[in-house]
Write an enzyme that holds these catalytic residues in place. Structure first.
Site, PDB file in Angstrom:
ATOM      1  CG  HIS A 131      -2.012   0.971   1.237  1.00 11.70           C
ATOM      2  ND1 HIS A 131      -2.089   2.008   2.153  1.00 11.70           N
ATOM      3  CD2 HIS A 131      -3.093   1.116   0.436  1.00 11.70           C
ATOM      4  CE1 HIS A 131      -3.165   2.734   1.921  1.00 11.70           C
ATOM      5  NE2 HIS A 131      -3.790   2.231   0.886  1.00 11.70           N
ATOM      6  CE  LYS A 144      -1.457   4.873  -1.555  1.00  9.31           C
ATOM      7  NZ  LYS A 144      -2.092   4.280  -0.365  1.00  9.31           N
ATOM      8  CG  ASP A 191      19.031  11.194 -10.263  1.00  7.14           C
ATOM      9  OD1 ASP A 191      18.910  10.123 -10.888  1.00  7.14           O
ATOM     10  OD2 ASP A 191      19.070  12.306 -10.821  1.00  7.14           O
ATOM     11  CG  HIS A 221      -7.193   9.103   0.534  1.00  8.96           C
ATOM     12  ND1 HIS A 221      -5.907   8.824   0.114  1.00  8.96           N
ATOM     13  CD2 HIS A 221      -7.778   7.900   0.713  1.00  8.96           C
ATOM     14  CE1 HIS A 221      -5.745   7.518   0.012  1.00  8.96           C
ATOM     15  NE2 HIS A 221      -6.856   6.931   0.383  1.00  8.96           N
ATOM     16  CE  LYS A 255      -3.628   7.261   3.141  1.00 13.67           C
ATOM     17  NZ  LYS A 255      -4.985   6.855   3.232  1.00 13.67           N
ATOM     18  CG  ASP A 304       2.343  17.743  22.890  1.00 14.39           C
ATOM     19  OD1 ASP A 304       1.106  17.792  23.006  1.00 14.39           O
ATOM     20  OD2 ASP A 304       3.074  17.035  23.622  1.00 14.39           O
TER      21      ASP A 304
END
Length: 401
Positions: free
Chosen positions: A140, A142, A147, A319, A321, A326
């Site tokens: 999952h 991404k 380089d 979508h 995440k 703090d």
């Protein structure tokens, strides 16, 4: 007396120091001399990624859950073909299940064409009999590495709906991050380990880990790359999330699209609320996956009753995440706060110990409140009994969501 002293010393530590020490105990490197840039929309992510791809001199590595067969993906493949013709090594991994679940998957004919243009592209865990064995442990991630000097990670696959949105849920809000500096080495490690396992090759060497010799005063961030690989590092990401929440002393802000967290994270959030930490959670009013919103609403309602502030985002599908603790550190990555991500899949998050980046994410959170509805006891009562029952029922199956 000794126990009391230890307790006081622990309480005196800032939350970022607690988590840094925790990561060190897990032997996860805390890299210094990094610079990150938040990519706050699909448009920003693809403009930035395409620009770096055009500048690539030696290699381009891409590892994504899926590539949607649409305008953005095809434009990227065209650009990668040009880079391959220039002698740049181009390697691509995509998840077989992610491709199968895509409404516009890459087909064999297109894959053959891509390979004919000098690009190496492989499926992660292709479906084979018995097919049920391949339903778990999907890739999952991404991530991208250019380089060995520039790395990307976050929540966005390669698809045009990150720019255009989708008819049923509207705009698609998401987050990616570009990293330069010493942390890129560990993103490269993740890719090459998976690549060599899938392809049976042995791609490695100094050329993939160049010295970063163009650092400026902006390269001052501490970053830890926390990866989840089944059977290798199965608990690190879940434990780091939970430890970060338990370390919080003032505030926790979470944005997550499929919010059905594991037991340890639920308990950590309850404990944080009970000790007076300001806990704010933002989830979407809509989702691209059935039942998930009701399961999320059921859980956030329980946290709301305990004292958390819950925001239902109405400006499309959120979508992203992200989590901010703090005002000191934050995380961005591919991991959803559900059992699928934290117990089964391959995931990668960056934990960024930097006030600037954390504030930037918190400012986005505050702005997104303007497109959100605060969940209140009255609004919960207005939900239909059917949806409440569906939410309760869906929670039974949260380990599989």
């Amino acid at each position: 007396m000794l126990l009391a002293t230890v307790s006081l010393n622990t309480c005196a530590q800032r939350s970022d120091s607690v988590v840094i020490n925790f990561l060190k105990d897990l032997y996860i490197p805390i890299t210094k001399e990094n610079h990150s840039k938040l990519l706050k929309s699909g448009k920003e992510k693809f403009i930035d990624l395409f620009s770096e791809v055009r500048k690539a001199k030696h290699h381009i590595h891409l590892e994504y859950f899926n590539f949607r067969n649409d305008s953005i993906a095809n434009a990227l493949f065209d650009l990668l073909s040009i880079k391959a013709s220039e002698g740049v090594e181009v390697r691509i991994l995509f998840d077989a299940f992610g491709n199968w679940s895509n409404d516009r998957p890459l087909k064999k004919k297109q894959l053959d064409s891509i390979r004919q243009n000098g690009i190496e592209i492989y499926k992660f865990d292709p479906f084979k009999f018995p097919y049920i064995n391949h339903a778990f442990h999907r890739d999952h991630r991404k991530i991208a590495i250019i380089d060995g000097k520039t790395g990307y990670l976050g929540g966005m696959n390669i698809a045009d709906y990150y720019i255009k949105g989708l008819p049923k849920i509207g705009a698609w809000r998401d987050m990616h991050i570009r990293i330069e500096g010493n942390a890129v080495k560990y993103i490269q490690d993740i890719f090459l380990k998976t690549w060599n396992k899938v392809t049976k090759q042995d791609i490695n060497g100094k050329i993939y880990y160049p010295d970063i010799d163009e650092k400026t005063d902006d390269f001052n961030e501490k970053i830890a790359i926390v990866d989840r690989a089944p059977n290798e590092t199965p608990e690190e990401l879940r434990r780091t999330y939970a430890r970060s929440i338990r370390a919080a002393q003032k505030s926790i802000q979470i944005v997550n699209p499929y919010f059905v967290p594991t037991h340890s994270i639920r308990e950590a959030l309850k404990e944080a609320i009970d000790r007076g930490v300001k806990v704010e959670i933002m989830i979407s009013s809509k989702s691209d996956i059935p039942f998930t919103p009701e399961a999320s609403f059921y859980l956030v309602h329980k946290l709301m009753e305990r004292g958390a502030k819950i925001y239902l985002f109405n400006g499309g599908f959120h979508h992203s995440k992200t989590m901010m603790i703090d005002s000191l550190f934050c995380t961005v990555g591919s991991a959803n706060l559900n059992s699928r991500s934290l117990r089964y899949d391959y995931e990668t998050n960056a934990f960024i110990f930097d006030k600037r980046t954390t504030k930037e994410l918190s400012d986005i959170f505050e702005a997104d409140k303007n497109s959100s509805t605060l969940l209140t006891p009255q609004r919960w009562k207005q939900r239909s009994k059917w949806k409440k029952v569906v939410g309760w029922f869906a929670n039974i199956f949260t380990p599989f969501i």
